[in-house]
Design a protein around this motif. Structure first.
Motif, PDB file in Angstrom:
ATOM      1  N   GLY A   1       5.777  -5.535  -6.202  1.00  0.00           N
ATOM      2  CA  GLY A   1       4.616  -5.159  -6.349  1.00  0.00           C
ATOM      3  C   GLY A   1       4.120  -5.296  -7.955  1.00  0.00           C
ATOM      4  O   GLY A   1       4.968  -4.993  -8.650  1.00  0.00           O
ATOM      5  N   HIS A   2       3.028  -5.787  -8.361  1.00  0.00           N
ATOM      6  CA  HIS A   2       2.583  -6.120  -9.579  1.00  0.00           C
ATOM      7  C   HIS A   2       3.126  -7.205 -10.225  1.00  0.00           C
ATOM      8  O   HIS A   2       2.161  -8.160 -10.766  1.00  0.00           O
ATOM      9  N   ALA A   3       4.234  -7.268 -10.898  1.00  0.00           N
ATOM     10  CA  ALA A   3       4.774  -8.467 -11.447  1.00  0.00           C
ATOM     11  C   ALA A   3       3.875  -8.982 -12.603  1.00  0.00           C
ATOM     12  O   ALA A   3       3.575 -10.202 -12.447  1.00  0.00           O
TER      13      ALA A   3
ATOM     14  N   THR B   1       9.607  -2.788  -3.621  1.00  0.00           N
ATOM     15  CA  THR B   1       9.389  -1.889  -4.894  1.00  0.00           C
ATOM     16  C   THR B   1       8.305  -2.456  -5.951  1.00  0.00           C
ATOM     17  O   THR B   1       7.384  -3.495  -5.410  1.00  0.00           O
ATOM     18  N   HIS B   2       8.597  -2.004  -7.096  1.00  0.00           N
ATOM     19  CA  HIS B   2       7.451  -2.109  -8.247  1.00  0.00           C
ATOM     20  C   HIS B   2       8.227  -2.806  -9.346  1.00  0.00           C
ATOM     21  O   HIS B   2       9.280  -2.543  -9.566  1.00  0.00           O
ATOM     22  N   LEU B   3       7.479  -3.768  -9.913  1.00  0.00           N
ATOM     23  CA  LEU B   3       8.164  -4.417 -11.115  1.00  0.00           C
ATOM     24  C   LEU B   3       6.923  -4.637 -12.089  1.00  0.00           C
ATOM     25  O   LEU B   3       6.053  -5.343 -11.927  1.00  0.00           O
ATOM     26  N   SER B   4       7.514  -4.404 -13.206  1.00  0.00           N
ATOM     27  CA  SER B   4       6.672  -4.761 -14.693  1.00  0.00           C
ATOM     28  C   SER B   4       5.060  -4.651 -14.147  1.00  0.00           C
ATOM     29  O   SER B   4       4.400  -5.511 -14.555  1.00  0.00           O
ATOM     30  N   GLU B   5       4.836  -3.500 -14.220  1.00  0.00           N
ATOM     31  CA  GLU B   5       3.467  -3.237 -13.952  1.00  0.00           C
ATOM     32  C   GLU B   5       2.575  -2.728 -15.195  1.00  0.00           C
ATOM     33  O   GLU B   5       1.510  -3.309 -15.576  1.00  0.00           O
ATOM     34  N   GLN B   6       3.269  -1.816 -16.082  1.00  0.00           N
ATOM     35  CA  GLN B   6       2.713  -1.525 -17.440  1.00  0.00           C
ATOM     36  C   GLN B   6       3.729  -1.572 -18.662  1.00  0.00           C
ATOM     37  O   GLN B   6       4.938  -1.570 -18.286  1.00  0.00           O
TER      38      GLN B   6
ATOM     39  N   VAL C   1       0.902  -1.078   0.076  1.00  0.00           N
ATOM     40  CA  VAL C   1       0.123   0.036   0.031  1.00  0.00           C
ATOM     41  C   VAL C   1       0.958   1.284  -0.212  1.00  0.00           C
ATOM     42  O   VAL C   1       2.159   1.126   0.302  1.00  0.00           O
ATOM     43  N   HIS C   2       0.193   2.323  -0.371  1.00  0.00           N
ATOM     44  CA  HIS C   2       0.956   3.736  -0.266  1.00  0.00           C
ATOM     45  C   HIS C   2      -0.110   4.514   0.587  1.00  0.00           C
ATOM     46  O   HIS C   2      -1.022   5.146   0.282  1.00  0.00           O
ATOM     47  N   TYR C   3       0.286   4.441   1.945  1.00  0.00           N
ATOM     48  CA  TYR C   3      -0.560   5.229   2.891  1.00  0.00           C
ATOM     49  C   TYR C   3      -0.852   6.786   2.500  1.00  0.00           C
ATOM     50  O   TYR C   3      -1.829   7.246   2.592  1.00  0.00           O
ATOM     51  N   PRO C   4       0.365   7.192   1.991  1.00  0.00           N
ATOM     52  CA  PRO C   4       0.287   8.790   1.557  1.00  0.00           C
ATOM     53  C   PRO C   4      -0.784   9.001   0.419  1.00  0.00           C
ATOM     54  O   PRO C   4      -1.033  10.166   0.103  1.00  0.00           O
ATOM     55  N   GLN C   5      -1.255   7.903  -0.239  1.00  0.00           N
ATOM     56  CA  GLN C   5      -2.185   8.373  -1.548  1.00  0.00           C
ATOM     57  C   GLN C   5      -3.633   8.014  -0.945  1.00  0.00           C
ATOM     58  O   GLN C   5      -4.641   7.948  -1.638  1.00  0.00           O
ATOM     59  N   THR C   6      -3.837   7.979   0.364  1.00  0.00           N
ATOM     60  CA  THR C   6      -5.183   7.834   0.842  1.00  0.00           C
ATOM     61  C   THR C   6      -6.035   9.011   0.354  1.00  0.00           C
ATOM     62  O   THR C   6      -7.251   8.599  -0.062  1.00  0.00           O
TER      63      THR C   6
ATOM     64  N   PRO D   1      13.169   1.443  -2.469  1.00  0.00           N
ATOM     65  CA  PRO D   1      13.300   2.090  -3.669  1.00  0.00           C
ATOM     66  C   PRO D   1      11.998   2.237  -4.417  1.00  0.00           C
ATOM     67  O   PRO D   1      11.459   1.244  -4.683  1.00  0.00           O
ATOM     68  N   ARG D   2      11.499   3.368  -4.871  1.00  0.00           N
ATOM     69  CA  ARG D   2      10.056   3.223  -5.633  1.00  0.00           C
ATOM     70  C   ARG D   2      10.052   2.526  -6.756  1.00  0.00           C
ATOM     71  O   ARG D   2       9.170   1.467  -6.707  1.00  0.00           O
ATOM     72  N   PHE D   3      10.900   2.729  -7.894  1.00  0.00           N
ATOM     73  CA  PHE D   3      11.031   1.575  -8.936  1.00  0.00           C
ATOM     74  C   PHE D   3      12.181   2.107  -9.549  1.00  0.00           C
ATOM     75  O   PHE D   3      12.581   3.443  -9.467  1.00  0.00           O
ATOM     76  N   SER D   4      12.649   1.201 -10.558  1.00  0.00           N
ATOM     77  CA  SER D   4      13.987   1.523 -11.291  1.00  0.00           C
ATOM     78  C   SER D   4      13.852   2.911 -12.067  1.00  0.00           C
ATOM     79  O   SER D   4      15.012   3.747 -12.100  1.00  0.00           O
TER      80      SER D   4
ATOM     81  N   THR E   1      -4.090  -4.209  -1.737  1.00  0.00           N
ATOM     82  CA  THR E   1      -4.927  -3.318  -2.237  1.00  0.00           C
ATOM     83  C   THR E   1      -4.127  -2.139  -3.394  1.00  0.00           C
ATOM     84  O   THR E   1      -4.480  -1.502  -4.099  1.00  0.00           O
ATOM     85  N   ASP E   2      -2.985  -2.072  -2.897  1.00  0.00           N
ATOM     86  CA  ASP E   2      -2.123  -0.805  -3.623  1.00  0.00           C
ATOM     87  C   ASP E   2      -2.947   0.433  -3.505  1.00  0.00           C
ATOM     88  O   ASP E   2      -3.061   1.319  -4.398  1.00  0.00           O
ATOM     89  N   THR E   3      -3.517   0.694  -2.347  1.00  0.00           N
ATOM     90  CA  THR E   3      -3.996   1.947  -2.014  1.00  0.00           C
ATOM     91  C   THR E   3      -2.947   3.025  -2.486  1.00  0.00           C
ATOM     92  O   THR E   3      -1.725   2.937  -1.947  1.00  0.00           O
TER      93      THR E   3
ATOM     94  N   ARG F   1      -3.021   6.486 -16.830  1.00  0.00           N
ATOM     95  CA  ARG F   1      -2.362   5.520 -16.756  1.00  0.00           C
ATOM     96  C   ARG F   1      -1.090   5.701 -16.095  1.00  0.00           C
ATOM     97  O   ARG F   1      -0.956   6.896 -15.619  1.00  0.00           O
ATOM     98  N   LEU F   2      -0.320   4.672 -15.737  1.00  0.00           N
ATOM     99  CA  LEU F   2       0.779   4.810 -14.572  1.00  0.00           C
ATOM    100  C   LEU F   2       1.717   5.970 -14.567  1.00  0.00           C
ATOM    101  O   LEU F   2       1.627   6.730 -13.586  1.00  0.00           O
ATOM    102  N   ILE F   3       2.204   6.151 -15.572  1.00  0.00           N
ATOM    103  CA  ILE F   3       3.209   7.433 -15.469  1.00  0.00           C
ATOM    104  C   ILE F   3       2.444   8.726 -15.368  1.00  0.00           C
ATOM    105  O   ILE F   3       2.775   9.605 -14.351  1.00  0.00           O
ATOM    106  N   ASP F   4       1.631   8.958 -16.152  1.00  0.00           N
ATOM    107  CA  ASP F   4       0.630  10.193 -16.163  1.00  0.00           C
ATOM    108  C   ASP F   4       0.085  10.277 -14.872  1.00  0.00           C
ATOM    109  O   ASP F   4      -0.397  11.306 -14.250  1.00  0.00           O
ATOM    110  N   TRP F   5      -0.523   9.214 -14.344  1.00  0.00           N
ATOM    111  CA  TRP F   5      -1.053   9.234 -12.774  1.00  0.00           C
ATOM    112  C   TRP F   5      -0.215   9.539 -11.738  1.00  0.00           C
ATOM    113  O   TRP F   5      -0.473  10.429 -11.159  1.00  0.00           O
ATOM    114  N   LEU F   6       0.985   9.134 -11.868  1.00  0.00           N
ATOM    115  CA  LEU F   6       2.074   9.486 -10.777  1.00  0.00           C
ATOM    116  C   LEU F   6       2.262  10.772 -10.979  1.00  0.00           C
ATOM    117  O   LEU F   6       2.123  11.633  -9.984  1.00  0.00           O
TER     118      LEU F   6
HETATM  119  N1  GUN Z   1       4.949   2.474  -9.670  1.00  0.00           N
HETATM  120  C1  GUN Z   1       5.782   3.176  -9.074  1.00  0.00           C
HETATM  121  N2  GUN Z   1       5.013   4.130  -8.056  1.00  0.00           N
HETATM  122  C2  GUN Z   1       3.976   3.452  -8.141  1.00  0.00           C
HETATM  123  C3  GUN Z   1       2.931   4.036  -7.304  1.00  0.00           C
HETATM  124  O1  GUN Z   1       2.999   4.819  -6.391  1.00  0.00           O
HETATM  125  N3  GUN Z   1       1.661   3.155  -7.372  1.00  0.00           N
HETATM  126  C4  GUN Z   1       1.706   2.245  -8.432  1.00  0.00           C
HETATM  127  N4  GUN Z   1       0.483   1.659  -8.729  1.00  0.00           N
HETATM  128  N5  GUN Z   1       2.895   1.915  -9.217  1.00  0.00           N
HETATM  129  C5  GUN Z   1       3.813   2.548  -8.995  1.00  0.00           C
END
Ligand code: GUN
Ligand code: ZN
Length: 432
Positions: free
Chosen positions: A272-274, A233-238, A80-85, A205-208, A323-325, A94-99
């Motif tokens: 996360g994700h994989a 960390t995160h791996l191969s989400e999109q 989860v990311h509690y700061p994204q509550t 580390p957030r992701f690579s 959840t990946d909140t 989508r992911l990059i724009d959403w971030l």
């Molecule tokens: N990949 C890197 N950061 C994040 C994040 O905050 N949420 C999600 N879903 N994927 C990420």
């Protein structure tokens, strides 16, 4: 042993795992009592048995009768990311724009410790009311965001894992550290919090794409120096993200290799994700016994793809559920199990209700290497429990009356339940 004033007997249906329902039959993997009882003592589960048996053995225990309520281990949310509550359910990206559009501006607000504390407490209130007793959370770049989360969890006696989210590139100026600062601040937080009460530190580390090779290397060194910590960390989400990683790390064999090259692949790693894994990545993750975390509401909400639960489980991976909140659209592990079921259906591999409940408790606890303490209703486990009302709304109740066994009775709550289905939550032996 004589019962002290602190001994409590909970009555209701009970559900315990005696095996892994992905590896053995449901009958062999689950023990269900229609009229069961759980004895709690000193913050732990002391016994699980039939109600009549435990009542006779412990006549002085304080009794809490939940009737038909289903008593089981509290939910374990492995990512989860509690700061994204406060920005959960943000539309249309989508992911990059959403971030860039939603996530980073919100995370910048965590430079205020007061704001971080407010959101940490709000997050822990919300998740508790949804039956979640342990979670693994990303914080923000700000060390105070980690302090705020651990302080809030400590006050509640909660077992949580968290870490400072490290980024030194491809993020706004006010959300970047450096390789050295990431190392120093993570090390200081780890030394302050890891192993204090029920708190554990995860190197994060957030992701690579948002770390330089130097930063990944520094965090890899920190992990080597503190091998009992988790790393998340995160791996191969999109697929766009994977292309971006290829450009940023041209020498890497694949996305996983960007972590592996810098000492960030291991059994205590949580990835996360994989979703879009190559054969090499799958084999290597399996070989290392690494933890994969399925985040189904996030994967549909951000449009990431369909996690291969059946295939990965058949290969013997260590998989948790989350959840990946707030990339995920819910605080609820019930809703998350429902989404995992739907993703399974889209892949023509529906999950059994027992497998869903196992993933939300034992599966996640195994990914955290904490299955000896949390994630099951069994003697010796810490007393983190949820009691589910399996007829919490009219819609669920009318379906549940047709149920012929526990699975037909619990599945409507998995698919349609929310916080109204959570009748009680016990954390560290105390009801909230
Ligand atoms: N990949 C890197 N950061 C994040 C994040 O905050 N949420 C999600 N879903 N994927 C990420
Ligand atoms: Zn995430």
């Amino acid at each position: 042993m004589t019962d002290s004033a602190g001994t409590t007997l909970l009555l209701g249906q009970t559900l315990s795992f005696t095996g892994n329902p992905f590896e053995s039959s449901i009958q062999d993997a689950v023990h269900h009592e229609t009229r069961g009882a759980v004895l709690l003592r000193d913050g732990h589960v002391a016994a699980v048995d039939q109600a009549d048996t435990l009542r006779a053995l412990h006549p002085l225990a304080r009794v809490v009768d939940y009737g038909n309520g289903l008593i089981m281990a509290g939910f374990v949310d492995a990512h989860v990311h509690y700061p994204q509550t406060a920005m959960i359910a943000s539309w249309g990206k989508r992911l990059i724009d959403w971030l860039n559009s939603y996530t980073f501006p919100e995370e910048a607000r965590f430079s205020s410790k007061a704001y971080a504390s407010e959101i940490a407490n709000r997050y822990l209130d919300l998740t508790r009311s949804h039956g979640t007793t342990t979670m693994v959370s990303f914080c923000t770049i700000h060390p105070a965001s980690v302090d705020a989360f651990f302080e809030a969890a400590q006050a509640r006696g909660q077992r949580v894992v968290a870490g400072k989210t490290c980024m030194d590139r491809n993020a706004p100026d006010d959300l970047r550290d450096t390789a050295q600062r990431a190392y120093d601040e993570s090390q200081h937080l780890l030394n302050t919090w890891h192993g204090v009460d029920r708190l554990s530190y995860a190197i994060t580390p957030r992701f690579s794409p948002t770390s330089s090779p130097e930063q990944l290397e520094a965090l890899g060194a920190l992990w080597r120096e503190n091998p009992d910590c988790l790393m998340q960390t995160h791996l191969s989400e999109q697929t766009d993200e994977i292309e971006w990683v290829k450009g940023l790390y041209p020498e890497a064999r694949d996305y996983l290799d960007t972590y592996e090259m810098y000492g960030l692949l291991g059994a205590r790693g949580l990835y996360g994700h994989a979703i879009h894994l190559t054969d090499r990545e799958r084999a290597r993750l399996r070989e290392m016994g690494a933890g994969l975390v399925h985040c189904p509401t996030s994967n549909t909400f951000i449009g990431s793809g369909l996690f291969d639960m059946a295939g990965l489980m058949a290969e013997g991976h260590r998989v948790g559920l989350a959840t990946d909140t707030g990339g995920g659209s819910s605080f609820s592990m019930l809703r998350t199990m429902a989404a995992a079921y739907e993703v399974g259906q889209l892949r023509h591999t529906p999950l059994h209700a027992a497998q869903l409940l196992w993933l939300a408790t034992q599966g996640s606890a195994r990914a955290l290497h904490m299955d000896d303490r949390i994630g099951n209703l069994a003697p010796g486990m810490e007393a983190d429990l949820v009691v589910l009302d399996l007829a919490s709304t009219e819609a669920i109740a009318q379906r549940a009356t047709r149920a012929e066994d526990i699975w037909e009775s619990v599945f409507p709550t998995i698919m349609m339940g929310d916080d109204r289905a959570v009748r009680a939550v016990w954390i560290n032996g105390k009801a909230g």
